[in-house]
Design a protein around this motif. Sequence first.
Motif, mmCIF file in Angstrom:
data_model
loop_
_atom_site.group_PDB
_atom_site.id
_atom_site.type_symbol
_atom_site.label_atom_id
_atom_site.label_comp_id
_atom_site.label_asym_id
_atom_site.label_seq_id
_atom_site.Cartn_x
_atom_site.Cartn_y
_atom_site.Cartn_z
ATOM 1 N N HIS A 1 -7.745 7.965 -0.818
ATOM 2 C CA HIS A 1 -6.384 7.426 -0.875
ATOM 3 C C HIS A 1 -5.500 8.563 -1.368
ATOM 4 N N HIS B 1 -13.528 6.689 0.873
ATOM 5 C CA HIS B 1 -12.362 7.187 1.615
ATOM 6 C C HIS B 1 -11.474 7.902 0.612
ATOM 7 N N ASP C 1 -4.658 6.141 3.605
ATOM 8 C CA ASP C 1 -6.119 6.112 3.459
ATOM 9 C C ASP C 1 -6.729 6.950 4.574
ATOM 10 N N HIS D 1 0.859 -1.188 0.000
ATOM 11 C CA HIS D 1 0.000 0.000 0.000
ATOM 12 C C HIS D 1 0.895 1.238 0.000
HETATM 13 ZN ZN LIG Z 1 -5.300 3.312 -0.182
#
Ligand SMILES: [Zn+2]
Length: 290
Positions: free
Chosen positions: A263, A261, A186, A182
């Motif tokens: 990112h 959300h 987030d 990742h």
């Molecule tokens: Zn993310």
Amino acid sequence: MLDASSPTLRRSRVALCIASVAFACGAAALDLPRERTVPGGVATIALGPSPDRPGARIGDVPVLVTGTPAGWVAVVGIPLAAKTGKGSLVVERRGRPGEQKTYTIAPVKYAEQRLRVAPGQVDLSKEDLARHERERAHLAQVIATFSDEPPPTLKLRQPVPGERSSSFGLRRVFNDQARNPHSGMDISAPAGTPVVAAGAGRVIDTGDYFFNGNTVWIDHGAGLLTMYCHLDTIAVKAGDALAAGDTVGTVGATGRTTGPHLHWSVSLNRAMVDPALFLTDAVGAAPASR
Ligand SMILES: [Zn+2]
């Protein structure tokens, strides 16, 4: 006796503040990210004084150099895939041969998430794979954007208030197959919440991408870029000049995501690095990723 409410004194106070800010800049009190010399982190390397801003590069990739003639600093993004050990860059000053500078990349262990999902959710269809490959080639060009002038500050603001729901660097393993780690932060926020530019800059790309959904990229200068993904709506277009805090769109759940959300990614010399290192006014209680 001076009256603090007198217009003359108020003016002089403002003048003093501006003067002290200018002095702080001249004295090399630079707004740098926090240094963390690990894969996914940032190295800051003092280059010493010189009349002109030196150039710096790692291989063919130009590196951000900021500061003043009293002292310059190279700010290097370390890729998540970097090997631990010695890293190096070449510093170029006018009329002098290139000079190598080294830094040490320390090991780091990011958390791992193992998931079991239906095979169809892991393997892309032929059409989706072809689309993803096209987008990957386009995004490789976007992330290579380098404009000469470094940003006036390397401190960024969190683009939307909310809790950080997942850590940068998290290693994800689906059905025992390792996926890309990742590479951003987030932030949980309701759909429709305005998302703002983390710093001043110019919009260099907008689009609707397979994984990232509606996305905006901003060039802050000298290879510092930010990316905002899964947006519901996009409020800017390529070429727009933005101040820090200008709205770029709204939080959404477009692309491959389990729910609304933001990112948010920060790229430096084409390396995705931990956005938390650049934040001064983080909202939310999540600890910095380890
Ligand atoms: Zn993310």
